[in-house]
Design a protein around this motif. Sequence first.
Motif, PDB file in Angstrom:
ATOM      1  N   ASN A 198      13.781  -8.315  -8.613  1.00 44.69           N
ATOM      2  CA  ASN A 198      14.296  -7.648  -9.804  1.00 44.69           C
ATOM      3  C   ASN A 198      13.112  -6.935 -10.469  1.00 44.69           C
ATOM      4  OD1 ASN A 198      15.000  -7.186 -12.541  1.00 44.69           O
ATOM      5  ND2 ASN A 198      16.513  -8.818 -12.455  1.00 44.69           N
ATOM      6  N   PRO A 199      13.251  -5.647 -10.775  1.00 42.80           N
ATOM      7  CA  PRO A 199      12.129  -4.910 -11.376  1.00 42.80           C
ATOM      8  C   PRO A 199      11.573  -5.544 -12.652  1.00 42.80           C
ATOM      9  CG  PRO A 199      13.824  -3.374 -10.688  1.00 42.80           C
ATOM     10  CD  PRO A 199      14.401  -4.764 -10.521  1.00 42.80           C
ATOM     11  N   GLU A 200      12.376  -6.349 -13.328  1.00 42.06           N
ATOM     12  CA  GLU A 200      11.894  -7.005 -14.553  1.00 42.06           C
ATOM     13  C   GLU A 200      10.782  -8.008 -14.283  1.00 42.06           C
ATOM     14  OE1 GLU A 200      15.268  -8.665 -16.584  1.00 42.06           O
ATOM     15  OE2 GLU A 200      16.224  -6.706 -16.817  1.00 42.06           O
ATOM     16  N   ILE A 201      10.682  -8.510 -13.035  1.00 45.11           N
ATOM     17  CA  ILE A 201       9.631  -9.489 -12.729  1.00 45.11           C
ATOM     18  C   ILE A 201       8.560  -8.936 -11.792  1.00 45.11           C
ATOM     19  CG2 ILE A 201      11.167 -11.454 -13.161  1.00 45.11           C
ATOM     20  CD1 ILE A 201      11.170 -11.901 -10.076  1.00 45.11           C
ATOM     21  N   THR A 202       8.593  -7.643 -11.521  1.00 45.54           N
ATOM     22  CA  THR A 202       7.624  -7.034 -10.599  1.00 45.54           C
ATOM     23  C   THR A 202       6.182  -7.328 -11.014  1.00 45.54           C
ATOM     24  OG1 THR A 202       9.122  -5.293  -9.870  1.00 45.54           O
ATOM     25  CG2 THR A 202       6.764  -4.833  -9.674  1.00 45.54           C
ATOM     26  N   GLU A 203       5.842  -7.073 -12.256  1.00 42.87           N
ATOM     27  CA  GLU A 203       4.456  -7.297 -12.709  1.00 42.87           C
ATOM     28  C   GLU A 203       4.060  -8.765 -12.597  1.00 42.87           C
ATOM     29  OE1 GLU A 203       2.029  -5.096 -13.376  1.00 42.87           O
ATOM     30  OE2 GLU A 203       3.521  -3.616 -12.753  1.00 42.87           O
ATOM     31  N   LYS A 204       4.997  -9.671 -12.892  1.00 45.26           N
ATOM     32  CA  LYS A 204       4.697 -11.098 -12.779  1.00 45.26           C
ATOM     33  C   LYS A 204       4.431 -11.479 -11.325  1.00 45.26           C
ATOM     34  CE  LYS A 204       6.160 -15.641 -14.195  1.00 45.26           C
ATOM     35  NZ  LYS A 204       6.985 -16.425 -15.081  1.00 45.26           N
ATOM     36  N   ALA A 264      -3.206 -15.768  -6.380  1.00 40.53           N
ATOM     37  CA  ALA A 264      -3.140 -16.589  -5.172  1.00 40.53           C
ATOM     38  C   ALA A 264      -3.958 -16.011  -4.025  1.00 40.53           C
ATOM     39  CB  ALA A 264      -1.682 -16.757  -4.742  1.00 40.53           C
ATOM     40  N   GLY A 265      -4.628 -14.852  -4.241  1.00 39.67           N
ATOM     41  CA  GLY A 265      -5.533 -14.324  -3.238  1.00 39.67           C
ATOM     42  C   GLY A 265      -5.214 -12.953  -2.678  1.00 39.67           C
ATOM     43  N   ALA A 266      -4.088 -12.357  -3.031  1.00 38.38           N
ATOM     44  CA  ALA A 266      -3.787 -11.004  -2.558  1.00 38.38           C
ATOM     45  C   ALA A 266      -4.781 -10.033  -3.192  1.00 38.38           C
ATOM     46  CB  ALA A 266      -2.357 -10.612  -2.919  1.00 38.38           C
ATOM     47  N   THR A 267      -5.234  -9.055  -2.413  1.00 39.57           N
ATOM     48  CA  THR A 267      -6.224  -8.113  -2.938  1.00 39.57           C
ATOM     49  C   THR A 267      -5.622  -6.774  -3.321  1.00 39.57           C
ATOM     50  OG1 THR A 267      -6.757  -7.400  -0.691  1.00 39.57           O
ATOM     51  CG2 THR A 267      -8.118  -9.149  -1.632  1.00 39.57           C
ATOM     52  N   GLY A 268      -4.365  -6.554  -2.977  1.00 41.12           N
ATOM     53  CA  GLY A 268      -3.710  -5.290  -3.307  1.00 41.12           C
ATOM     54  C   GLY A 268      -2.219  -5.397  -3.084  1.00 41.12           C
ATOM     55  N   ASP A 269      -1.509  -4.357  -3.439  1.00 43.45           N
ATOM     56  CA  ASP A 269      -0.060  -4.376  -3.309  1.00 43.45           C
ATOM     57  C   ASP A 269       0.483  -2.971  -3.155  1.00 43.45           C
ATOM     58  OD1 ASP A 269       0.835  -3.302  -6.146  1.00 43.45           O
ATOM     59  OD2 ASP A 269      -0.751  -4.759  -6.504  1.00 43.45           O
ATOM     60  N   VAL A 270       1.697  -2.888  -2.677  1.00 42.89           N
ATOM     61  CA  VAL A 270       2.451  -1.641  -2.619  1.00 42.89           C
ATOM     62  C   VAL A 270       3.799  -1.933  -3.257  1.00 42.89           C
ATOM     63  CG1 VAL A 270       3.591   0.048  -1.124  1.00 42.89           C
ATOM     64  CG2 VAL A 270       1.336  -0.826  -0.515  1.00 42.89           C
ATOM     65  N   VAL A 271       4.228  -1.053  -4.169  1.00 49.13           N
ATOM     66  CA  VAL A 271       5.523  -1.216  -4.833  1.00 49.13           C
ATOM     67  C   VAL A 271       6.408  -0.042  -4.428  1.00 49.13           C
ATOM     68  CG1 VAL A 271       6.743  -1.389  -7.039  1.00 49.13           C
ATOM     69  CG2 VAL A 271       4.434  -2.365  -6.797  1.00 49.13           C
ATOM     70  N   ILE A 272       7.592  -0.363  -3.899  1.00 49.79           N
ATOM     71  CA  ILE A 272       8.558   0.654  -3.496  1.00 49.79           C
ATOM     72  C   ILE A 272       9.842   0.442  -4.284  1.00 49.79           C
ATOM     73  CG2 ILE A 272       9.881   1.632  -1.581  1.00 49.79           C
ATOM     74  CD1 ILE A 272       7.741   0.296   0.295  1.00 49.79           C
ATOM     75  N   PRO A 273      10.203   1.389  -5.155  1.00 51.79           N
ATOM     76  CA  PRO A 273      11.482   1.270  -5.868  1.00 51.79           C
ATOM     77  C   PRO A 273      12.634   1.424  -4.874  1.00 51.79           C
ATOM     78  CG  PRO A 273      10.062   2.931  -6.886  1.00 51.79           C
ATOM     79  CD  PRO A 273       9.446   2.565  -5.568  1.00 51.79           C
ATOM     80  N   ALA A 274      13.671   0.600  -5.036  1.00 52.17           N
ATOM     81  CA  ALA A 274      14.792   0.636  -4.099  1.00 52.17           C
ATOM     82  C   ALA A 274      16.088   0.252  -4.803  1.00 52.17           C
ATOM     83  CB  ALA A 274      14.506  -0.309  -2.930  1.00 52.17           C
ATOM     84  N   ARG A 275      17.162   0.248  -4.046  1.00 46.65           N
ATOM     85  CA  ARG A 275      18.456  -0.227  -4.527  1.00 46.65           C
ATOM     86  C   ARG A 275      18.992  -1.226  -3.517  1.00 46.65           C
ATOM     87  NH1 ARG A 275      21.972   4.803  -4.695  1.00 46.65           N
ATOM     88  NH2 ARG A 275      20.699   5.280  -2.898  1.00 46.65           N
ATOM     89  N   PHE A 290       2.429  -7.110   0.393  1.00 47.55           N
ATOM     90  CA  PHE A 290       1.071  -7.635   0.281  1.00 47.55           C
ATOM     91  C   PHE A 290       0.568  -7.905   1.700  1.00 47.55           C
ATOM     92  CE2 PHE A 290       3.543  -9.151  -3.352  1.00 47.55           C
ATOM     93  CZ  PHE A 290       2.789  -8.701  -4.419  1.00 47.55           C
ATOM     94  N   VAL A 291      -0.486  -7.221   2.132  1.00 48.40           N
ATOM     95  CA  VAL A 291      -1.112  -7.500   3.427  1.00 48.40           C
ATOM     96  C   VAL A 291      -2.218  -8.511   3.144  1.00 48.40           C
ATOM     97  CG1 VAL A 291      -2.382  -6.557   5.395  1.00 48.40           C
ATOM     98  CG2 VAL A 291      -0.582  -5.189   4.291  1.00 48.40           C
ATOM     99  N   VAL A 292      -2.070  -9.710   3.720  1.00 48.51           N
ATOM    100  CA  VAL A 292      -3.010 -10.799   3.412  1.00 48.51           C
ATOM    101  C   VAL A 292      -3.442 -11.514   4.677  1.00 48.51           C
ATOM    102  CG1 VAL A 292      -2.070 -11.160   1.091  1.00 48.51           C
ATOM    103  CG2 VAL A 292      -1.137 -12.452   2.999  1.00 48.51           C
TER     104      VAL A 292
END
Length: 114
Positions: free
Chosen positions: A11-17, A25-36, A59-61
């Motif tokens: 849910n986009p409301e919790i994306t930042e969380k 937890a150790g992820a160094t980066g992320d990719v966000v893709i808006p979708a339906r 997250f590539v970890v």
Amino acid sequence: MRFKIVMTFVNPEITEKVINTAKKAGATGDVVIPARGSGSSQATFLGVSIVDKTDILLFVVEEHIVNNLLDAISSECKLSEPGNGIAVVLNVEKVAGLEKQIENIKTKLKEENL
């Protein structure tokens, strides 16, 4: 080194969380893709299906942090509650462009004696 992709559909409301939890937890980066998308119980309005907005986070970890990362996202972001989202883990065959992250991971693994 072996890498995995932790992919979440949230849910986009919790994306930042989710992003903040993954980084702790150790992820160094992320990719966000808006979708339906739609869940198992699809809502309708006047006979028309309502498709919810969702965000796909990638997250590539390194594989040794996958369990902790997945556990943290699941518990902190309450993925067990309907409508919050799901997370899956995918294997990565090959990777390019992570040279800086790989050096950081090697240093951290030496510090942790892994």
